[in-house]
Design a protein around this motif. Structure first.
Motif, PDB file in Angstrom:
ATOM      1  N   TRP A  36       0.505  -1.256   0.102  1.00 54.02           N
ATOM      2  CA  TRP A  36       0.061  -0.193   0.339  1.00 54.02           C
ATOM      3  C   TRP A  36       1.262   1.083  -0.325  1.00 54.02           C
ATOM      4  CZ3 TRP A  36      -0.097   4.433   2.513  1.00 54.02           C
ATOM      5  CH2 TRP A  36      -2.251   5.161   2.573  1.00 54.02           C
ATOM      6  N   MET A  39       2.292   2.041  -3.435  1.00 51.84           N
ATOM      7  CA  MET A  39       1.490   2.430  -4.333  1.00 51.84           C
ATOM      8  C   MET A  39       1.054   4.347  -4.005  1.00 51.84           C
ATOM      9  SD  MET A  39      -0.732  -1.184  -5.304  1.00 51.84           S
ATOM     10  CE  MET A  39      -0.969  -1.185  -4.331  1.00 51.84           C
ATOM     11  N   ALA A  40       1.183   3.871  -2.986  1.00 49.45           N
ATOM     12  CA  ALA A  40       0.376   5.156  -2.055  1.00 49.45           C
ATOM     13  C   ALA A  40       1.428   6.532  -2.477  1.00 49.45           C
ATOM     14  CB  ALA A  40      -0.496   5.570  -1.162  1.00 49.45           C
ATOM     15  N   ASP A  42       2.731   6.923  -5.951  1.00 47.08           N
ATOM     16  CA  ASP A  42       2.485   7.168  -6.900  1.00 47.08           C
ATOM     17  C   ASP A  42       1.180   7.816  -6.477  1.00 47.08           C
ATOM     18  OD1 ASP A  42       1.858   5.934  -9.695  1.00 47.08           O
ATOM     19  OD2 ASP A  42       3.133   7.449  -9.574  1.00 47.08           O
ATOM     20  N   TYR A  43       0.346   7.760  -6.348  1.00 46.54           N
ATOM     21  CA  TYR A  43      -1.357   7.848  -6.441  1.00 46.54           C
ATOM     22  C   TYR A  43      -1.330   9.505  -5.385  1.00 46.54           C
ATOM     23  CZ  TYR A  43      -6.403   7.966  -5.204  1.00 46.54           C
ATOM     24  OH  TYR A  43      -7.254   7.924  -6.015  1.00 46.54           O
ATOM     25  N   PHE A  44      -0.162   9.617  -4.929  1.00 44.67           N
ATOM     26  CA  PHE A  44      -0.485  11.077  -4.117  1.00 44.67           C
ATOM     27  C   PHE A  44       0.338  12.022  -4.099  1.00 44.67           C
ATOM     28  CE2 PHE A  44      -4.098  10.202  -0.948  1.00 44.67           C
ATOM     29  CZ  PHE A  44      -3.698   8.910  -0.508  1.00 44.67           C
ATOM     30  N   LYS A  45       0.742  11.786  -5.493  1.00 42.44           N
ATOM     31  CA  LYS A  45       1.890  12.956  -6.266  1.00 42.44           C
ATOM     32  C   LYS A  45       1.094  14.042  -6.081  1.00 42.44           C
ATOM     33  CE  LYS A  45       5.622  10.378  -7.546  1.00 42.44           C
ATOM     34  NZ  LYS A  45       6.437   9.716  -8.350  1.00 42.44           N
ATOM     35  N   SER A  47      -1.933  14.593  -6.112  1.00 46.09           N
ATOM     36  CA  SER A  47      -3.179  15.180  -5.473  1.00 46.09           C
ATOM     37  C   SER A  47      -2.668  16.438  -4.086  1.00 46.09           C
ATOM     38  CB  SER A  47      -3.410  14.034  -4.108  1.00 46.09           C
ATOM     39  OG  SER A  47      -4.350  14.426  -3.091  1.00 46.09           O
ATOM     40  N   LYS A  95     -12.160  11.887   1.647  1.00 43.62           N
ATOM     41  CA  LYS A  95     -11.710  12.391   0.122  1.00 43.62           C
ATOM     42  C   LYS A  95     -12.039  13.471  -0.252  1.00 43.62           C
ATOM     43  CE  LYS A  95     -10.890  10.761  -3.949  1.00 43.62           C
ATOM     44  NZ  LYS A  95      -9.566  10.739  -4.621  1.00 43.62           N
TER      45      LYS A  95
END
Lengths: 99, 46
Positions: A36, A39-40, A42-45, A47, A95
């Motif tokens: 997690w 992957m996080a 990269d996901y929150f880059k 955000s 979110k």
């Protein structure tokens, strides 16, 4: 290795005990958390929300989950559920873009 | 037990990273901490 000996290490007056079941499930939960975090990153880059806040909430939820794998007392079960679920309530409500 | 303490310490460290502004070092520290906790649990060093 603790797995082969079949021992159970009890702490806090047998409220938490690390036996084979606890070690197995802790391993699965820690491995999932490891992926997690990868992957996080990269996901929150892109955000707008703070990445560090999410990291700390997930780590506290992870602590509660690890307590849940090793409980021997109903009080420890309750504590583990509460420690795991309260950061998850905050994560679920974090979110903001879709509100 | 030590694994639990490592993860709790990492959570506190994550909050301190926001205050003391070392966010870039946080990600590798967290990964190392999780691997360390996993190894500690699996290899019976509790």
């Amino acid at each position: 290795m603790e797995w082969n000996n079949g021992l159970s290490i009890a702490v806090f007056d047998n409220m938490i005990a690390f036996d084979k079941v606890a070690i197995a499930f802790s391993g699965v939960i820690l491995a999932t958390a490891f992926f997690w975090f990868i992957m996080a990153n990269d996901y929150f880059k892109n955000s707008t929300s703070s990445l560090v806040d999410h990291y700390s909430l997930v780590l506290f939820a992870l602590t509660g989950a690890l307590m849940l794998t090793a409980f021997k007392n109903m009080t420890t079960l309750f504590l583990g559920i509460e420690i795991m679920s309260i950061p998850m309530y905050v994560l679920a409500a974090s979110k903001k873009e879709r509100c | 037990m030590k694994g639990l303490l490592i993860i709790s310490g990492l959570g506190i460290l994550a909050m301190l990273a926001e205050i003391f502004k070392f966010k870039k070092a946080l990600f590798p520290l967290i990964l190392i901490g999780i691997i360390g906790s996993l190894c500690r649990k699996l290899y019976g060093m509790e």
